[in-house]
Design an enzyme around this catalytic site. Structure first.
Site, mmCIF file in Angstrom:
data_model
loop_
_atom_site.group_PDB
_atom_site.id
_atom_site.type_symbol
_atom_site.label_atom_id
_atom_site.label_comp_id
_atom_site.label_asym_id
_atom_site.label_seq_id
_atom_site.Cartn_x
_atom_site.Cartn_y
_atom_site.Cartn_z
ATOM 1 N N THR A 136 -1.892 9.260 1.920
ATOM 2 C CA THR A 136 -1.968 7.803 1.986
ATOM 3 C C THR A 136 -2.896 7.427 3.137
ATOM 4 O O THR A 136 -3.475 8.289 3.798
ATOM 5 C CB THR A 136 -0.584 7.183 2.250
ATOM 6 O OG1 THR A 136 -0.139 7.576 3.557
ATOM 7 C CG2 THR A 136 0.434 7.611 1.207
ATOM 8 N N TYR A 148 7.075 8.578 16.545
ATOM 9 C CA TYR A 148 7.334 8.623 15.106
ATOM 10 C C TYR A 148 8.499 9.568 14.806
ATOM 11 O O TYR A 148 9.409 9.220 14.043
ATOM 12 C CB TYR A 148 6.073 9.085 14.382
ATOM 13 C CG TYR A 148 6.168 9.070 12.878
ATOM 14 C CD1 TYR A 148 6.165 7.872 12.169
ATOM 15 C CD2 TYR A 148 6.232 10.258 12.151
ATOM 16 C CE1 TYR A 148 6.243 7.849 10.782
ATOM 17 C CE2 TYR A 148 6.305 10.250 10.760
ATOM 18 C CZ TYR A 148 6.308 9.037 10.089
ATOM 19 O OH TYR A 148 6.380 9.023 8.721
ATOM 20 N N LYS A 205 12.164 8.387 13.167
ATOM 21 C CA LYS A 205 12.669 8.880 11.886
ATOM 22 C C LYS A 205 13.998 9.622 12.065
ATOM 23 O O LYS A 205 14.857 9.604 11.170
ATOM 24 C CB LYS A 205 11.626 9.770 11.215
ATOM 25 C CG LYS A 205 10.371 9.010 10.777
ATOM 26 C CD LYS A 205 10.686 7.809 9.885
ATOM 27 C CE LYS A 205 9.438 7.112 9.371
ATOM 28 N NZ LYS A 205 9.742 5.973 8.494
ATOM 29 N N SER A 257 0.835 -1.203 0.000
ATOM 30 C CA SER A 257 0.000 0.000 0.000
ATOM 31 C C SER A 257 0.867 1.250 0.000
ATOM 32 O O SER A 257 2.088 1.182 0.134
ATOM 33 C CB SER A 257 -0.919 0.021 1.240
ATOM 34 O OG SER A 257 -0.138 0.079 2.431
ATOM 35 N N GLY A 258 0.212 2.405 -0.140
ATOM 36 C CA GLY A 258 0.859 3.695 0.054
ATOM 37 C C GLY A 258 2.103 3.932 -0.765
ATOM 38 O O GLY A 258 2.178 3.619 -1.962
#
Length: 252
Positions: free
Chosen positions: A192, A157, A161, A20-21
């Site tokens: 997305t 998150y 990253k 996906s995405g």
């Protein structure tokens, strides 16, 4: 000099998160540029959907859960042995999992780190093995502008990253002697399924505010795919250890 240094003809590329995405769009686009693609994700039915969208007929898929006890190094060596060595890797698998700090448990934090950071380390280590990749190969990890900017409810998150980009720099220096380039792509907000999840948490008004901080608006998965094409191709043969920002002006 090549007539088209952006061509991926005859190159074998591994794409994770291809169900996906961004991962799916990267796989579709690079197949159109001549690449042979090995698709990787956990959901076989969604992988088969991606497979049906690719151009060419030499592609294959692998169902792998990076959070399971899979020996990634042995698995990737077997995949390369059963097909042909790889020329590139795009690691697009990842999670966002928005959560306010007060509600973030250690288990929640560790799942984000395992999915976004540890999986990348495992793949880098596995990819550099003898017989797995060809000379002048390229590794591309999908990072985020959140490695450099903060956002409410995205502590884990953002931290993950930031770790990805640190890992990219260190790996690029170490693997240069082996002829392997390592880079990241740092997208802004791309339309997305992850954006839908974020909007359900923060609300439509907050999402509108976030979009307004992107002078060119939210991006599309194809914008990231084009950047991946560049970093996988000979056009970027003198580029390693960097995070290519593709963010519609967000960081500016």
């Amino acid at each position: 000099m090549q007539l088209n240094p952006f061509s991926l003809a005859d190159k074998h590329i591994l794409v994770t998160g291809a169900s996906s995405g961004i991962g799916r769009e990267v796989a579709i686009w690079i197949s159109k540029q001549g690449a042979r693609v090995t698709l990787v994700a956990r959901d076989v039915s969604r992988l088969e959907t991606t497979l049906g969208l690719l151009e060419g007929n030499q592609h294959n898929l692998e169902v792998v859960d990076f959070l399971a006890d899979t020996d990634i190094s042995q698995w990737l060596k077997t995949v390369a042995k059963n097909s042909v060595p790889f020329d590139g890797l795009v690691h697009a698998a990842g999670v966002q999992m928005p959560m306010p700090i007060r509600a973030t448990s250690l288990a929640h934090w560790e799942k984000i780190m395992s999915t976004n950071v540890t999986s990348g380390f495992s793949l880098i280590k596995a990819f550099r093995q003898k017989g797995v990749c060809n000379p002048a190969s390229s590794i591309v990890l999908i990072s985020s502008v959140m490695a450099q900017a903060g956002e409410s409810a995205l502590l884990g998150y953002c931290a993950s990253k930031g770790a990805v980009e640190g890992m990219v720099r260190a790996a690029a220096v170490e693997l240069a002697r082996e002829g392997i380039r390592v880079n990241a792509i740092a997208p802004g907000v791309v339309q997305t399924e992850l954006v839908d999840t974020l909007e359900s948490l923060v609300g439509a008004d907050s999402m509108k505010s976030i979009e307004e901080r992107h002078p060119l608006g939210f991006g599309k998965a194809e914008d990231v795919a084009y950047a991946a094409n560049y970093l996988l191709s000979p056009a970027s043969k003198w580029v390693t250890g960097t995070a290519l920002v593709v963010d519609g002006g967000y960081l500016a």
